[in-house]
Design a protein around this motif. Sequence first.
Motif, PDB file in Angstrom:
ATOM      1  N   ASP A   1      57.730  -0.588  50.737  1.00 32.08           N
ATOM      2  CA  ASP A   1      57.791  -1.834  49.970  1.00 32.08           C
ATOM      3  C   ASP A   1      56.471  -2.019  49.228  1.00 32.08           C
ATOM      4  O   ASP A   1      55.441  -2.326  49.824  1.00 32.08           O
TER       5      ASP A   1
ATOM      6  N   LYS B   1      57.737   6.255  50.011  1.00 31.20           N
ATOM      7  CA  LYS B   1      58.839   5.302  49.864  1.00 31.20           C
ATOM      8  C   LYS B   1      58.593   4.137  50.821  1.00 31.20           C
ATOM      9  O   LYS B   1      58.758   4.256  52.035  1.00 31.20           O
TER      10      LYS B   1
ATOM     11  N   MET C   1      57.151  -4.151  57.990  1.00 28.37           N
ATOM     12  CA  MET C   1      57.427  -2.801  57.481  1.00 28.37           C
ATOM     13  C   MET C   1      57.424  -1.766  58.607  1.00 28.37           C
ATOM     14  O   MET C   1      57.333  -0.568  58.359  1.00 28.37           O
TER      15      MET C   1
ATOM     16  N   CYS D   1      56.616   5.004  45.324  1.00 24.94           N
ATOM     17  CA  CYS D   1      55.448   4.463  44.621  1.00 24.94           C
ATOM     18  C   CYS D   1      54.284   5.446  44.662  1.00 24.94           C
ATOM     19  O   CYS D   1      54.163   6.267  45.574  1.00 24.94           O
TER      20      CYS D   1
ATOM     21  N   LYS E   1      62.356  -9.041  54.335  1.00 24.86           N
ATOM     22  CA  LYS E   1      63.006  -7.760  54.584  1.00 24.86           C
ATOM     23  C   LYS E   1      62.442  -6.745  53.589  1.00 24.86           C
ATOM     24  O   LYS E   1      62.527  -6.955  52.384  1.00 24.86           O
ATOM     25  N   PRO E   2      61.850  -5.653  54.075  1.00 26.55           N
ATOM     26  CA  PRO E   2      61.251  -4.657  53.170  1.00 26.55           C
ATOM     27  C   PRO E   2      62.278  -4.078  52.204  1.00 26.55           C
ATOM     28  O   PRO E   2      63.416  -3.805  52.579  1.00 26.55           O
ATOM     29  N   LYS E   3      61.864  -3.944  50.954  1.00 27.58           N
ATOM     30  CA  LYS E   3      62.682  -3.284  49.930  1.00 27.58           C
ATOM     31  C   LYS E   3      61.928  -2.024  49.489  1.00 27.58           C
ATOM     32  O   LYS E   3      60.981  -2.093  48.710  1.00 27.58           O
ATOM     33  N   LYS E   4      62.356  -0.901  50.021  1.00 28.31           N
ATOM     34  CA  LYS E   4      61.614   0.342  49.825  1.00 28.31           C
ATOM     35  C   LYS E   4      61.918   0.977  48.474  1.00 28.31           C
ATOM     36  O   LYS E   4      63.054   0.941  47.990  1.00 28.31           O
ATOM     37  N   ASP E   5      60.863   1.536  47.891  1.00 29.64           N
ATOM     38  CA  ASP E   5      61.006   2.275  46.638  1.00 29.64           C
ATOM     39  C   ASP E   5      59.859   3.280  46.573  1.00 29.64           C
ATOM     40  O   ASP E   5      58.829   3.125  47.229  1.00 29.64           O
TER      41      ASP E   5
END
Length: 359
Positions: free
Chosen positions: A243, A241, A326, A207, A201-205
């Motif tokens: 993963d 934004k 994604m 970058c 499961k993508p964990k977006k942040d």
Amino acid sequence: MEILKTRHFSKKKQYIISVSLVLVTAILCFLSVDIIGFRAVALILLLVVSLNAILFNIYPVMVSALLSALIWNFFFIPPTLNFHIGSPEDALMFLMYFVIASINAVLTYKIREYDKRQRDEEERANAIKLYNTLLNSLSHELRTPIATIIGAIDTINDNGNKLTDINKKELYSEIETAGTRLNRQVENLLSMSRLEAGFIKPKKDWCDINELIFTAINSNKEDLLNHTIVFTPDETLPLFKLDIGLLEQVIHNIVHNALLHTPQDSIIKIKVENVANFCQINITDNGNGFPSDKINTVFNKFYRLNNSIGGTGLGLSIVKGLTEAMNGTVHLENIKKGGAKFTVRIPAESTTIEGYGNQ
């Protein structure tokens, strides 16, 4: 070939649908029997029974065959609206209809089951082939770095006092390189298992995509050898934004595939673009490209080009799986002047450095 996955429906649902098809067909035929004649109705009902045999299990099909015979007798064979048959000829037709409908239902079902068994056997054979391919690949890809690590450690243990600092540094470097290579293969296997299990499961942040590209390039430095990787960071690009870990692995695997399968002195170019709410990454090389008839199969699990050296055939399959996880796409095409081009598009929010600081 199964047109629909109706065979996986519950028994109740199969009975309802198969009986409903017969009833609807019978109603339509009843409204037009004066035009088509009651004998033509038998052929139409047989067609519906055949369709049921393709779609459903045997018992709902037999029920529909019996029901169609009774309906044909009651509503269509003179005298109508009773089960009495007026002539021996019509009685024989009714009997033949029921026999033919039953045989047709059973044979159609058996043919479908035979086709299914054939497909299962082919899938089993392909699974065994893929399993053997994986074992053969891993026997080389895992054994080589393990042998390197064991050999270097044995050399250090047996000749520790005789080795110079330079010799020890070289051996430690070999251990590090082999450990990194071993870790990459294990990571690929774990990634593939997580993809197939649906655990990723993508964990977006937010970058910096330029920094991410440099990290992916550095992770391939031990395989760089005589290749050249060209990447010019674009300082005008916004923050994206997405993963970070998944995208870094996607880029790493594409670059690693290029390093592994292009001739020496090949040039690999990486370019990033911000395209209408998408982070688009283009990775090109000037190697030999891919066979045109294999373009659509290179992302298959364990697929390896003929005469390829090294690799387990998981890298590009993982690229596709992670990209789709994604909600992105990856496209491969050959370049007319020679080489291949991978285009990775990931939907992503974007913002400027100033905008990020205000969030």
